[in-house]
Write a protein that holds these residues in place. Sequence first.
Motif, short mmCIF file in Angstrom:
data_model
loop_
_atom_site.label_atom_id
_atom_site.label_comp_id
_atom_site.label_asym_id
_atom_site.label_seq_id
_atom_site.Cartn_x
_atom_site.Cartn_y
_atom_site.Cartn_z
N ARG A 115 0.94 -1.14 0.14
CA ARG A 115 0.09 0.16 0.17
C ARG A 115 0.77 1.32 0.02
O ARG A 115 0.64 2.11 -0.75
N GLU A 116 1.89 1.19 0.70
CA GLU A 116 2.81 2.33 1.10
C GLU A 116 3.52 2.85 -0.42
O GLU A 116 3.28 4.13 -0.82
N GLU A 118 2.35 1.77 -3.40
CA GLU A 118 1.18 2.50 -4.22
C GLU A 118 0.92 3.90 -3.98
O GLU A 118 0.58 4.69 -5.01
N GLU A 119 0.61 4.25 -2.84
CA GLU A 119 0.41 5.65 -2.31
C GLU A 119 1.36 6.63 -2.94
O GLU A 119 1.09 7.62 -3.51
N ARG A 120 2.62 6.14 -2.76
CA ARG A 120 3.85 7.19 -2.89
C ARG A 120 3.86 7.34 -4.51
O ARG A 120 4.16 8.41 -4.96
N GLY A 122 1.32 7.15 -6.51
CA GLY A 122 0.29 7.92 -6.69
C GLY A 122 0.65 9.45 -6.74
O GLY A 122 0.38 10.26 -7.49
N ARG A 123 1.29 9.69 -5.37
CA ARG A 123 1.81 11.08 -5.17
C ARG A 123 2.76 11.60 -5.98
O ARG A 123 2.78 12.95 -6.75
#
Length: 361
Positions: A115-116, A118-120, A122-123
Amino acid sequence: MPVSSAPEEHLRLQNIGVSFGNVNVIPSLDLSVRKGEMVAFLGPSGCGKTTTLRIIAGLNTPSRGHIVVGGRDITRLPIHDRDIGMVFQSYALFPHMNVSRNVQFGLQMRNVSGREAEERAGRALEMVQLSHLAHRKPKELSGGQQQRVALARALVIQPSILLLDEPLSNLDAKLRDEMRVQIRALQQESGITAVFVTHDQVEALSMCDRVVVMRNGHVEQFGTPTEVYERPATAFVANFVGRTNKLKGKIGSDGVLSAAGQQLHSATTVAPGAVEVLVRPHRIHLQGQAGDTREADNKVKGTVSGLTFVGDLVQYGVRVGDDEIVVEEATRRERRPVGVGDSVVLGWSAEDTLVYPGGGQ
Ligand SMILES: Nc1ncnc2c1ncn2[C@@H]1O[C@H](COP(=O)(O)OP(=O)(O)OP(=O)(O)O)[C@@H](O)[C@H]1O
Ligand SMILES: [Mg+2]
């Protein structure tokens, strides 16, 4: 081994040497880049720009010397343990992975997953305005979009140093301009230290805080764009950065004498002997034009041999002895017409007369 680091310095190359087989491509390179600055490597093909970036990134190992980042010697550190992101000229995206996975790759190599990651990613994609294309494959993107994915992939690891190897060379002129502004803005906002390799002097001068002019694996000059352009350290730099006229000459007992026999004044001091005199075309003007009251330390007679109207400026070819001098002047309505075959007097200042030892570079 002792490493020294100036307070504001972030990246230091110390006595770096690189050989491929028995070819010594970089004899000894010393360079210090400040924290948060963007430095351009500018130089002819084969001078060692990519090799130097690869050494910093850890893709090549130097045969000699040290790489120091933030006071820490990273010379022997593996690539993924370095705090460095790199954008390759060819982008080097993985064709089988979608955009998001491409961006996550560097994080996975650094054991950030799930998840981390993926989020990074995304940013990072938001930063380069590509969130809407996260699920596309590289071949479904334009050149400019691929370039931005490559940039996101380098930025996602939040590196303290960003290396960019001719990242804009495959883009058309308009996109190139847009990306220049975007990359510079991203670099300044994030305060990242960046090294930007380019062939393009406009790119180097307009985007970067300082410019390294390289030649045959060594630093010919390292300075601000203004220093490199206005006070080139060598004739090579003057010729490589910006356009210039070249006159052969010599230094005699009372100053510079051009090969055509004119006495010239220069602000530069050079030892007696053969010299090369360089003057930029736009620093020369035609004397005696209507409304033109400019003084000139150097006044040289010549004959107009060619004339090109380029919209906002006029380019003259002027024959002076055996030399052909190019003069560029802004177009002005009140200008007295000058034609091919006319005698003219060229004027320029001592300050704009750059004199270098030797008859050539
Ligand atoms: N793996 C290699 N093996 C042998 N020689 C190499 C290797 N990589 C680079 N070279 C040589 O080292 C020199 C510097 O190459 P480098 O790629 O650093 O040049 P560059 O300044 O990036 O040039 P360009 O502007 O064309 O990209 C060249 O003479 C090149 O042929
Ligand atoms: Mg290269």
